[in-house]
Every structure is written in structure tokens, then in C-alpha cells.
Design a protein around this motif. Sequence first.
Motif, PDB file in Angstrom:
ATOM      1  N   VAL A 217      64.955  39.491   4.499  1.00 31.81           N
ATOM      2  CA  VAL A 217      66.203  40.228   4.716  1.00 31.81           C
ATOM      3  C   VAL A 217      66.913  39.742   5.976  1.00 31.81           C
ATOM      4  O   VAL A 217      68.123  39.463   5.964  1.00 31.81           O
ATOM      5  N   ILE A 218      66.169  39.598   7.064  1.00 27.36           N
ATOM      6  CA  ILE A 218      66.827  39.214   8.317  1.00 27.36           C
ATOM      7  C   ILE A 218      67.395  37.804   8.217  1.00 27.36           C
ATOM      8  O   ILE A 218      68.479  37.508   8.744  1.00 27.36           O
ATOM      9  N   GLU A 219      66.670  36.947   7.484  1.00 29.74           N
ATOM     10  CA  GLU A 219      67.152  35.581   7.307  1.00 29.74           C
ATOM     11  C   GLU A 219      68.503  35.585   6.582  1.00 29.74           C
ATOM     12  O   GLU A 219      69.443  34.886   6.970  1.00 29.74           O
ATOM     13  N   ARG A 220      68.607  36.401   5.564  1.00 30.96           N
ATOM     14  CA  ARG A 220      69.830  36.474   4.778  1.00 30.96           C
ATOM     15  C   ARG A 220      70.962  37.080   5.601  1.00 30.96           C
ATOM     16  O   ARG A 220      72.091  36.602   5.589  1.00 30.96           O
ATOM     17  N   LEU A 221      70.630  38.133   6.348  1.00 31.13           N
ATOM     18  CA  LEU A 221      71.643  38.772   7.200  1.00 31.13           C
ATOM     19  C   LEU A 221      72.208  37.758   8.189  1.00 31.13           C
ATOM     20  O   LEU A 221      73.413  37.712   8.439  1.00 31.13           O
ATOM     21  N   LEU A 222      71.329  36.925   8.749  1.00 31.51           N
ATOM     22  CA  LEU A 222      71.774  35.951   9.748  1.00 31.51           C
ATOM     23  C   LEU A 222      72.562  34.822   9.089  1.00 31.51           C
ATOM     24  O   LEU A 222      73.602  34.401   9.604  1.00 31.51           O
ATOM     25  N   ARG A 223      72.072  34.343   7.949  1.00 34.86           N
ATOM     26  CA  ARG A 223      72.779  33.239   7.282  1.00 34.86           C
ATOM     27  C   ARG A 223      74.175  33.654   6.858  1.00 34.86           C
ATOM     28  O   ARG A 223      75.132  32.895   6.989  1.00 34.86           O
ATOM     29  N   ILE A 224      74.274  34.888   6.345  1.00 28.95           N
ATOM     30  CA  ILE A 224      75.574  35.345   5.874  1.00 28.95           C
ATOM     31  C   ILE A 224      76.504  35.565   7.065  1.00 28.95           C
ATOM     32  O   ILE A 224      77.730  35.608   6.907  1.00 28.95           O
TER      33      ILE A 224
ATOM     34  N   GLN B  11      73.094  47.944   1.085  1.00 28.70           N
ATOM     35  CA  GLN B  11      73.231  46.860   2.047  1.00 28.70           C
ATOM     36  C   GLN B  11      72.687  45.562   1.456  1.00 28.70           C
ATOM     37  O   GLN B  11      73.301  44.509   1.603  1.00 28.70           O
ATOM     38  N   LEU B  12      71.573  45.647   0.765  1.00 24.39           N
ATOM     39  CA  LEU B  12      71.007  44.455   0.128  1.00 24.39           C
ATOM     40  C   LEU B  12      71.962  43.893  -0.908  1.00 24.39           C
ATOM     41  O   LEU B  12      72.146  42.683  -1.018  1.00 24.39           O
ATOM     42  N   GLN B  13      72.592  44.783  -1.677  1.00 27.60           N
ATOM     43  CA  GLN B  13      73.538  44.318  -2.696  1.00 27.60           C
ATOM     44  C   GLN B  13      74.717  43.604  -2.051  1.00 27.60           C
ATOM     45  O   GLN B  13      75.245  42.631  -2.594  1.00 27.60           O
TER      46      GLN B  13
ATOM     47  N   LEU C 161      49.588  51.418   6.142  1.00 26.39           N
ATOM     48  CA  LEU C 161      50.686  52.356   5.921  1.00 26.39           C
ATOM     49  C   LEU C 161      51.912  51.974   6.733  1.00 26.39           C
ATOM     50  O   LEU C 161      53.046  52.088   6.255  1.00 26.39           O
ATOM     51  N   ASN C 162      51.695  51.514   7.960  1.00 26.99           N
ATOM     52  CA  ASN C 162      52.842  51.078   8.762  1.00 26.99           C
ATOM     53  C   ASN C 162      53.593  49.940   8.084  1.00 26.99           C
ATOM     54  O   ASN C 162      54.824  49.900   8.081  1.00 26.99           O
ATOM     55  N   GLN C 163      52.823  49.020   7.501  1.00 28.22           N
ATOM     56  CA  GLN C 163      53.458  47.912   6.780  1.00 28.22           C
ATOM     57  C   GLN C 163      54.271  48.438   5.602  1.00 28.22           C
ATOM     58  O   GLN C 163      55.406  47.995   5.374  1.00 28.22           O
ATOM     59  N   PHE C 164      53.676  49.372   4.873  1.00 24.27           N
ATOM     60  CA  PHE C 164      54.320  49.922   3.686  1.00 24.27           C
ATOM     61  C   PHE C 164      55.588  50.676   4.068  1.00 24.27           C
ATOM     62  O   PHE C 164      56.626  50.590   3.420  1.00 24.27           O
ATOM     63  N   ILE C 165      55.503  51.422   5.166  1.00 20.34           N
ATOM     64  CA  ILE C 165      56.665  52.167   5.640  1.00 20.34           C
ATOM     65  C   ILE C 165      57.787  51.205   6.006  1.00 20.34           C
ATOM     66  O   ILE C 165      58.949  51.400   5.638  1.00 20.34           O
ATOM     67  N   GLY C 166      57.421  50.161   6.733  1.00 17.95           N
ATOM     68  CA  GLY C 166      58.421  49.192   7.175  1.00 17.95           C
ATOM     69  C   GLY C 166      59.117  48.504   6.018  1.00 17.95           C
ATOM     70  O   GLY C 166      60.348  48.447   5.956  1.00 17.95           O
ATOM     71  N   SER C 167      58.335  47.980   5.083  1.00 13.37           N
ATOM     72  CA  SER C 167      58.972  47.237   3.991  1.00 13.37           C
ATOM     73  C   SER C 167      59.754  48.161   3.065  1.00 13.37           C
ATOM     74  O   SER C 167      60.821  47.783   2.566  1.00 13.37           O
ATOM     75  N   SER C 168      59.256  49.382   2.864  1.00 11.19           N
ATOM     76  CA  SER C 168      59.997  50.328   2.017  1.00 11.19           C
ATOM     77  C   SER C 168      61.355  50.645   2.631  1.00 11.19           C
ATOM     78  O   SER C 168      62.364  50.717   1.933  1.00 11.19           O
ATOM     79  N   SER C 169      61.362  50.839   3.946  1.00  9.37           N
ATOM     80  CA  SER C 169      62.640  51.174   4.572  1.00  9.37           C
ATOM     81  C   SER C 169      63.591  49.986   4.540  1.00  9.37           C
ATOM     82  O   SER C 169      64.805  50.146   4.413  1.00  9.37           O
ATOM     83  N   SER C 170      63.033  48.772   4.600  1.00  8.52           N
ATOM     84  CA  SER C 170      63.882  47.579   4.581  1.00  8.52           C
ATOM     85  C   SER C 170      64.593  47.364   3.257  1.00  8.52           C
ATOM     86  O   SER C 170      65.628  46.698   3.224  1.00  8.52           O
ATOM     87  N   ILE C 171      64.038  47.875   2.152  1.00  9.63           N
ATOM     88  CA  ILE C 171      64.747  47.694   0.888  1.00  9.63           C
ATOM     89  C   ILE C 171      65.430  48.976   0.417  1.00  9.63           C
ATOM     90  O   ILE C 171      66.044  49.005  -0.632  1.00  9.63           O
ATOM     91  N   GLY C 172      65.299  50.038   1.201  1.00  5.07           N
ATOM     92  CA  GLY C 172      65.962  51.278   0.822  1.00  5.07           C
ATOM     93  C   GLY C 172      65.131  52.161  -0.099  1.00  5.07           C
ATOM     94  O   GLY C 172      65.680  53.050  -0.758  1.00  5.07           O
ATOM     95  N   ALA C 173      63.815  51.940  -0.122  1.00  2.00           N
ATOM     96  CA  ALA C 173      62.948  52.769  -0.983  1.00  2.00           C
ATOM     97  C   ALA C 173      62.576  54.038  -0.226  1.00  2.00           C
ATOM     98  O   ALA C 173      61.470  54.183   0.293  1.00  2.00           O
ATOM     99  N   LYS C 174      63.546  54.950  -0.214  1.00  2.00           N
ATOM    100  CA  LYS C 174      63.451  56.131   0.650  1.00  2.00           C
ATOM    101  C   LYS C 174      62.287  57.055   0.266  1.00  2.00           C
ATOM    102  O   LYS C 174      61.532  57.498   1.128  1.00  2.00           O
ATOM    103  N   ARG C 175      62.135  57.318  -0.995  1.00  2.00           N
ATOM    104  CA  ARG C 175      61.079  58.241  -1.437  1.00  2.00           C
ATOM    105  C   ARG C 175      59.713  57.691  -1.064  1.00  2.00           C
ATOM    106  O   ARG C 175      58.871  58.407  -0.516  1.00  2.00           O
ATOM    107  N   LEU C 176      59.461  56.409  -1.341  1.00  2.00           N
ATOM    108  CA  LEU C 176      58.162  55.817  -1.031  1.00  2.00           C
ATOM    109  C   LEU C 176      57.905  55.860   0.466  1.00  2.00           C
ATOM    110  O   LEU C 176      56.786  56.139   0.912  1.00  2.00           O
TER     111      LEU C 176
END
Lengths: 158, 230
Positions: B43-50, A32-34, A82-97
Motif C-alpha cells: 500500500v505505501i509503495e503505491r501511495l508513494l508511486r502515485i 482509499q485503496l480503490q 494479533l498485532n500483525q492481523f490488526i495492522g493489515s486489516s486496518s490497512s485494507i479497511g477490514a473494519k470488522r475483522l
Amino acid sequence: MLGLGVDRLRADMNRLLAMLFHQGVLDEQFLQLQQLQDESSPNFVSEVVNIYFQESEKLLRNLRELLMDKEFSDYKKMGIHLNQFIGSSSSIGAKRLRNVCVAFRAASEQHNRTGCLRALELLEHDYCYLKNKLHELFQIEQQRILAAGVRYPIQQIN
Amino acid sequence: MARNGVVSWRRRSELDGLDLSPMSNSGEAHVLAVDDSLVDRTVIERLLRISSCKVTAVDSGFRALQFLGLDEEDKSSSVGFDGLKVDLIITDYCMPGMTGYELLKKIKESSTLKEIPVVIMSSENVLARIDRCLEEGAEDFIVKPVKLSDVKRLKDYMTKDAGGVEESGINKRKLREPSEQPPSPPSILPLSPTSSLSSPPLSSASSLSVPSSPTSLDSPITRLKMTNSD
């Protein structure tokens, strides 16, 4: 000859990504990021990932400091990290972490210090692996851009 | 000109051939994104801008209220917004200081701000949490990580779009009774791109249909059920 170089580099990227997916290190959120990367934002993925690396290293340092303290008892604070780490890892697709952090959090909720230490070591190890592999990925991508000359946009991985 | 006056803010997917930019004074929606995580904000900023939205991203509920002109210090909330009107607020649930839920409540309690649709994001899909937010007036609840398909759905809630009120009602209804069919969407007509430019029959609902409300696959609860079964 340039064409061949670009194709081979793209194949290398695809192979590396496929391996990371297969290993469960990355998930589809990374794709999704790509998809969000284009001419208007050509370095989006590496920018986000670098922010993630910076934040992660801070979090890992904090977690290690907490656990190294012999008098440690602030599991609540650890949970917040840990909650922060979980959130940001999931946002970039770092599933294992993300998964290791979830297990870490469970140990923390049980006030299981040994379990936490083990989880932290696993987390540090897997983090290093991810960082190395993503750097490798970005390097191949840079080479491909150079080899392609002015050809753009970066080909999406399907 | 009459052509642009009628079609100014209808869904663009129907009107690919038309140039809407002369109306762009109010063309792009403005979204206020609230999240304490820099990764997520990026990420959310980019999703919204796009997705053709203007974005203001802040890192806390306090800053969001500041931006909206609803400070603690300045009780007279008639001051108005910091420049641009806000069409949607999207906020993380878990934030230090003020949670997304508390921010939602403050917005819905404000006479000047309560009309702005608010969407909550969370990495935890806890039904009690979702229920609480929807009951407090949130339009929708997105389970993180946020994807492009989530943001595309959000465009239905933006106050620029007259169909928005109906759509949010549909999603809330889906939450309570998943088996119920959503009502057919309002048949407000855009101009057909191929028709002549003179006096379109605005009353007839014939060939053109507004794109349907989100399918059940896209509704937050179905998505939650899918992830729960992992």
C-alpha cells in the motif's frame, strides 16, 4: 444492451459495497485503496486484498495451533500475531475483522483462554464472510470490465 | 534554459502548465519505505508511486541500514548509498528485530545520514511514543492506515524541497503548542506561468505565494485527537 449490462453491474457493485459498509465490515480505507487503482495499476485492489488473504490465513492457522495446544501459555506470541492481523486489516479497511482482533488481543492480555477461543471462532467466521463478499465484488468487477469492452478506467465508487 | 533552471523543483501544483521533465534527473524524490508487513509495504509503495516518488521498500530496519550503506559489518559509512540518493525515510514503528524508533536513532546518530528526514508510522496513537520519536528527530508521525493525504503532506519534508526544513519545524511546534499560529511560509518565487520568460524579478514577493504549510486539520496531533474521540 452492453451499456445496460455495465450499468446494472456497477449498481450491483455499489449495492454490495454499501451493504458491507453498512454492516461495519468495511470502512473508508477500502475506498482509499480503490482510489489508488488506475490504468497504470488496474488490479491494485485485488492484488493487495489477495496478499491480505494469504497473510490472514497463515495468521489464523498460527492462532488456532497455539490455542489448540493444551499446554498453551505463549500469550506474547499470540499478541504478536494479533498485532500483525490488526495492522493489515486496518490497512485494507477490514473494519470488522480489526475490531474482533482488538477484542481478541484484550482477552489474550488477560490470559483468558476461553475468551480467546471464542474470539478466534468469531474471527474465522467473519474472515470467511469477508473473503466471500470480496470475491463476489471482484467477480462483478470482472464481468463489468468484460461488458464494457475496452472502456476504461474502472469507475470509482463514490 | 533559464526558465527551467529557476523552477526546477518548486511545488508542481503551482506550475501545472510547465513541463518540468528536462530536469527530471533529480526530479522525482526517492523514498525508502520500511515495514515488516507485506500488505502495508504494498500500500505505501503505491501511495508513494502515485504521488510521483521513486520507492525502495524493505522489510526490516537491518535491510534499511544495509541499503543506506550503514551496515554493522561496514563501519565506514562513507561508502554511500546503493545507487540513488534517499530523500525521505518512512518507517513502521512496531517491527521485529529493530523497531522504527531504533532505526531512527541509528540514522540520526550517523554523520552521513542524519540529514535525511525520517517519518514514523504506527497503528497505535500513543502520545508518549509520538513524543519520543519527535524528540529523537523524526519529522512527523503518521497514524495508520496511511492515506493519500498523509503522503501528500510528506512531500513537504523531502530534502529536494528547500521549504522542507521550515515545514517540519512548524509541525513540531504544533505538537508542543497547538494554539500557536504557524509562521508564514518562505516566499521563494517560482516563475508565473503567464509572465514573459525574460529576467523575472526574483526579489519581489508580490502575487505568487507558496502553498501554505499544512492546515491544523492535517497536523498529526489534531488527527490523533479526532480519532481518539471515536
